[in-house]
Design an enzyme around this catalytic site. Structure first.
Site, PDB file in Angstrom:
ATOM      1  N   HIS A 133     -23.111   5.389 -78.691  1.00 28.99           N
ATOM      2  CA  HIS A 133     -24.104   6.500 -80.062  1.00 28.99           C
ATOM      3  C   HIS A 133     -25.494   6.080 -79.740  1.00 28.99           C
ATOM      4  CE1 HIS A 133     -24.426  10.306 -82.137  1.00 28.99           C
ATOM      5  NE2 HIS A 133     -24.013   9.970 -83.161  1.00 28.99           N
ATOM      6  N   SER A 293     -24.522   5.901 -92.154  1.00 27.53           N
ATOM      7  CA  SER A 293     -26.127   5.373 -91.232  1.00 27.53           C
ATOM      8  C   SER A 293     -25.766   3.572 -91.220  1.00 27.53           C
ATOM      9  CB  SER A 293     -27.166   6.063 -92.076  1.00 27.53           C
ATOM     10  OG  SER A 293     -27.922   5.160 -91.968  1.00 27.53           O
ATOM     11  N   GLU A 477     -17.743  13.006 -83.360  1.00 20.28           N
ATOM     12  CA  GLU A 477     -17.637  12.057 -84.687  1.00 20.28           C
ATOM     13  C   GLU A 477     -17.203  12.538 -86.011  1.00 20.28           C
ATOM     14  OE1 GLU A 477     -22.194  11.147 -84.467  1.00 20.28           O
ATOM     15  OE2 GLU A 477     -22.572  12.397 -83.191  1.00 20.28           O
ATOM     16  N   TYR A 517     -19.559  16.470 -84.476  1.00 19.19           N
ATOM     17  CA  TYR A 517     -19.187  16.457 -85.380  1.00 19.19           C
ATOM     18  C   TYR A 517     -17.672  16.883 -86.269  1.00 19.19           C
ATOM     19  CZ  TYR A 517     -23.336  13.444 -86.515  1.00 19.19           C
ATOM     20  OH  TYR A 517     -24.373  13.502 -85.901  1.00 19.19           O
ATOM     21  N   ASP A 646     -35.956  -8.311 -68.379  1.00 19.74           N
ATOM     22  CA  ASP A 646     -36.197  -7.889 -69.455  1.00 19.74           C
ATOM     23  C   ASP A 646     -34.793  -6.652 -69.522  1.00 19.74           C
ATOM     24  OD1 ASP A 646     -34.733  -6.611 -66.551  1.00 19.74           O
ATOM     25  OD2 ASP A 646     -36.240  -4.995 -66.154  1.00 19.74           O
ATOM     26  N   THR A 651     -37.802  -9.757 -74.645  1.00 21.08           N
ATOM     27  CA  THR A 651     -38.699  -8.919 -74.203  1.00 21.08           C
ATOM     28  C   THR A 651     -38.766  -7.790 -74.508  1.00 21.08           C
ATOM     29  OG1 THR A 651     -36.845  -8.469 -72.363  1.00 21.08           O
ATOM     30  CG2 THR A 651     -38.411 -10.632 -71.718  1.00 21.08           C
TER      31      THR A 651
END
Ligand SMILES: *[C@@H]1O[C@H](CO)[C@@H](O)[C@H](O)[C@H]1NC(C)=O
Ligand SMILES: *[C@@H]1O[C@H](CO)[C@@H](O)[C@H](O)[C@H]1NC(C)=O
Ligand SMILES: *[C@@H]1O[C@H](CO)[C@@H](O)[C@H](O)[C@H]1NC(C)=O
Ligand SMILES: *[C@@H]1O[C@H](CO)[C@@H](O)[C@H](O)[C@H]1NC(C)=O
Ligand SMILES: *[C@@H]1O[C@H](CO)[C@@H](O)[C@H](O)[C@H]1NC(C)=O
Ligand SMILES: *[C@@H]1O[C@H](CO)[C@@H](O)[C@H](O)[C@H]1NC(C)=O
Ligand SMILES: *[C@@H]1O[C@H](CO)[C@@H](O)[C@H](O)[C@H]1NC(C)=O
Length: 711
Positions: A133, A293, A477, A517, A646, A651
């Site tokens: 996610h 969250s 979700e 959801y 990378d 970086t």
């Protein structure tokens, strides 16, 4: 998926779309079981799935301005094969991919390619593709219209990168399958997640809420994978938290907090090996994070700094000002903190794991038509799910990534204006309006089939059994309370069918196919973002609970279920409106790879090195595994050795188009020198590919001046 930032833009595009514009295992693994001791066969593998580092809209926030332009952390697929010790044909393949979500078209294409390699060893039934996610990965890898709107349709380059990287991870896992053991552990991780729709959660029954200390799940469940000699092979854990520490202003590809946690764990276990190259594979997989969250400071108004209006998540009536952040001072720091906390917890659980998983491995899977599912209650009444629809509050977004216009969360009424706009696209049928109530319908996606399906009807439902652990793979979700109800239902069904009392159930979120959801019936009434995005209507959760109970009972009894209706494979239908790279050019008097801003001669640790190069579009790069940058240290023998690239946290590779019509662009490379680096002489290299107007692709390399790093 968070927002519909520029609805007008979307409407335009939608309008044009509706107008039609647009075997057997090769290894004889059973042989070694006599000589080694272990309870399972285990194989692990990793593959790079990083998508195009330029021009592609990021999947998650649906913000058209959030387009990839460089790399902070790379995206990987992490594959785990667990097979029964007495019959290696009974195997499950769990894949955790650093994508916004699992994708049906990706799963089907991965299976097509695996079939050529391994016959019927891996099928839709025993392969689970779960997304972590991250909201900072390129999009355009879904087969239903709604998901690909902001990415200007399907992005073949990204799809190919994801499919190939996943196949590579599976090949590695398949080829290193060996006898081993699995230890299981769990613990609480605090201060790393909050509920972002507490008013919806609060509408759940008081008696039910009393059973829980928190309004989000704090449990991390972890598997420690060892070979028969006790050597570390891998780790998987599940913890519910959105990968939205990086917000919708970020344009660098990132695997977000979970990806960073995986990076830390793998770097620790694969001493001295570059990211993505080691044999130890550590997945931080996603669970029931629907209303969860990582932005632990919570939502505040960006203009005043005050808390937002809680039921609607607005500031002065506007959603876009109400944004959650924290715990760090900026999104990088927040990603680092939430990632590191998950890593620390996982490491502690890994080190202290003692309980051994024992028993057989099996799996069960069934496709169901979620647009047409009947739920039978005990009191002889029945209800049905609905064809998919998005509610008004979907367009309000969330406090992790708010939407635009005047949409707010908690809307149970439509508006004359937006209803009229919607009717231009498609007017929902009376039946659908009635079925979805109290959700006011913004997009009747289940009724729009032009130019192809806007939303899935056919979804995977699936459970894996590994000893007394059930991994419940769900196609979306689940909110915190939805997940708790589903786990309880599956667990009690399994125990009622002779599984032991210490049965463990974990939810693998965002698996196989994406359906937004799944809120509880009570949360649905509140129509926050999660309820507005519960696409199959108010009884979606009850339908899944009934379905997974059927699967759990059959799994426990060793019975099979009908396969159910096959999902469509829409690869040939896809529309792609993303223009290709036409050509690249170096500005007059320069060539690709030239340094435009050079490094300073000296740096101390903890400072940041920056260097810029004349470059070309990163989409030209034919080889995903080749890095765009390398930080090299000069050895005593005078030879240069790569110490970072990378894929490393320290970086950043940033790509900027400097002149569109002239095809000019610039690469800026940043290196925050870690306190732990060896002092010495360093240089930074940049690798790229330019596209000539004739279509030919040419490799180039740029090199900075040397510089000294001291403590
Ligand atoms: C995103 O995070 C940055 C800090 O890293 C902050 O300046 C910005 O306001 C945030 N934006 C949103 C929309 O959250
Ligand atoms: C699993 O089996 C091992 C022996 O192989 C045993 O020591 C252990 O107690 C068993 N674990 C459980 C949870 O039953
Ligand atoms: C495997 O077979 C052995 C010998 O028949 C048996 O003791 C053991 O319980 C079996 N293990 C599993 C996981 O089925
Ligand atoms: C799924 O159910 C919907 C609603 O009844 C129906 O329109 C659709 O044709 C069904 N799809 C399949 C593949 O059966
Ligand atoms: C039957 O049970 C369901 C679920 O518990 C409930 O929502 C519904 O109101 C009940 N219907 C009747 C007629 O009792
Ligand atoms: C939202 O904006 C539209 C168009 O400006 C307007 O017609 C509508 O009344 C507004 N709705 C709300 C709830 O403010
Ligand atoms: C670099 O940063 C680390 C961590 O913040 C700190 O412990 C260390 O003292 C710093 N070193 C220098 C030379 O500034």
């Amino acid at each position: 998926m968070e927002t519909m930032r520029q609805f007008a833009y979307v409407v335009l595009l939608l309008f044009s779309l509706t107008q039609n514009v647009f075997c057997r295992p090769e290894q004889d693994t059973d042989r070694d079981s006599e000589t080694s001791s272990g309870n399972f066969y285990i194989g692990v593998g990793i593959g790079d799935i990083t998508g195009p580092a330029a021009d592609v809209n990021m999947m998650g926030y649906a913000d058209p301005s959030q387009v990839s332009g460089g790399i902070h952390l790379k995206q990987y697929s992490r594959a785990y094969i667990i097979a029964d010790i007495n019959n290696s044909d009974n195997r499950v393949l769990f894949i955790s991919a650093d994508n916004c979500m699992g994708s049906q078209i990706v799963k089907l294409e991965v299976l097509n390619r695996l079939k050529k390699l391994y016959g019927n060893t891996y099928t839709e039934r025993n392969l689970c593709l779960s997304g972590t996610h991250t909201h900072s990965g390129p999009g355009g890898f879904q087969q239903y219209v709604l998901f690909d709107i902001t990415s200007l349709g399907f992005v073949y380059q990204n799809f190919e990168a994801i499919v190939e990287g996943i196949v590579k991870s599976v090949k590695l896992a398949h080829n290193n399958l060996k006898v081993g053991n699995i230890l299981i552990n769990e613990g609480e991780l605090l201060d790393s997640n909050i509920n972002r729709s507490p008013t919806a959660y609060a509408n759940n029954p008081a008696k039910e809420k009393q059973k829980y200390k928190y309004n989000v799940d704090k449990t991390m469940l972890l598997l420690k994978l060892l070979d028969s000699d006790g050597k570390d092979m891998g780790m998987i854990n599940w913890f519910a938290v959105h990968c939205t520490s990086m917000n919708n202003t970020n344009k660098l590809i990132s695997s977000d907090n979970k990806g960073y946690a995986s990076y830390l764990f793998e770097q620790k276990m694969n001493d001295g090996v570059r990211p993505g190259q080691g044999s130890f594979v550590a997945a931080f997989a996603q669970s029931n994070e629907g209303d969860v969250s990582p932005n632990t400071r919570g939502p505040h108004c960006q203009d005043t700094g005050l808390p937002c209006d809680v039921p609607t998540s607005t500031c002065n009536g506007k959603s876009h000002l109400c944004v959650a952040s924290g715990p760090g001072r900026n999104m990088m720091e927040s990603t680092e903190i939430i990632g590191r906390q998950q890593y620390d917890k996982a490491l502690a659980l890994y080190d202290s794991a003692e309980i051994q998983l024992n028993g057989s491995v099996s799996f069960i899977q069934q496709f169901v038509n979620m647009s047409d599912y009947t739920v039978y209650f005990e009191n002889q009444t029945k209800v049905k799910t609905c064809k998919p629809s998005m509610g008004f509050s979907f367009a309000a977004g969330t406090t992790d990534g708010p939407g635009a216009f005047n949409f707010t969360q908690g809307s149970t009424e439509g508006s004359f204006f937006w209803d009229a706009v919607r009717d231009l696209i498609h007017k929902p049928s009376e039946e659908l309006v009635e079925c979805q109530k109290p959700k006011p319908i913004l997009l009747p996606t289940g009724e729009i089939k032009k130019p192809y399906d806007w939303h899935p009807d056919i979804v995977d439902t699936q459970i894996f059994k590994i000893g007394n652990l059930a991994i419940v793979a769900v196609p979306g979700e689940f909110t915190t309370m939805s997940g708790r109800r589903l786990r309880d239902a599956v667990k009690s069904t399994l125990i009622a069918n002779s599984w032991p009392e210490d049965t463990q159930v974990v939810i693998a979120g965002l698996s196989n196919v994406y359906t937004h959801y799944i809120a509880t019936f009570e949360e649905y009434q509140i129509q926050r973002y999660e309820g507005a995005s519960t696409i199959y209507g108010p009884h979606t959760l009850e339908a899944y609970i009934q379905q997974y109970k059927i699967l759990a009972e059959a799994l426990a009894k060793g019975k099979s279920v009908e396969p159910g209706p096959s999902p469509p494979f829409l690869l040939n239908e896809q529309i792609s409106l993303l223009p290709p790279v036409i050509f690249d050019r170096a500005p007059w008097g320069s060539k690709f790879g030239d340094v435009t801003i050079d490094v300073r001669p000296k740096y101390t640790v903890n400072s940041t090195v920056m260097v810029s190069f004349v470059t070309a579009n990163p989409r030209n790069s034919p080889n995903l595994e080749e890095p765009f940058l390398s930080i090299d240290l000069k050895g005593e023998d005078g030879k240069w050795r790569q110490v970072y690239n990378d894929a490393d946290w320290c970086t950043r590779f940033k790509w900027d188009r400097t002149h569109l019509l002239r095809g000019e662009s610039q690469a800026s490379i940043y290196w925050e020198i870690p306190a732990t680096v060896e002092p010495g002489v360093y240089r930074i290299k940049h690798f790229g590919y330019s596209k000539h107007i004739t279509g030919s692709i040419n490799h180039f390399i740029g090199t900075s001046s040397m510089f000294e790093v001291t403590k």
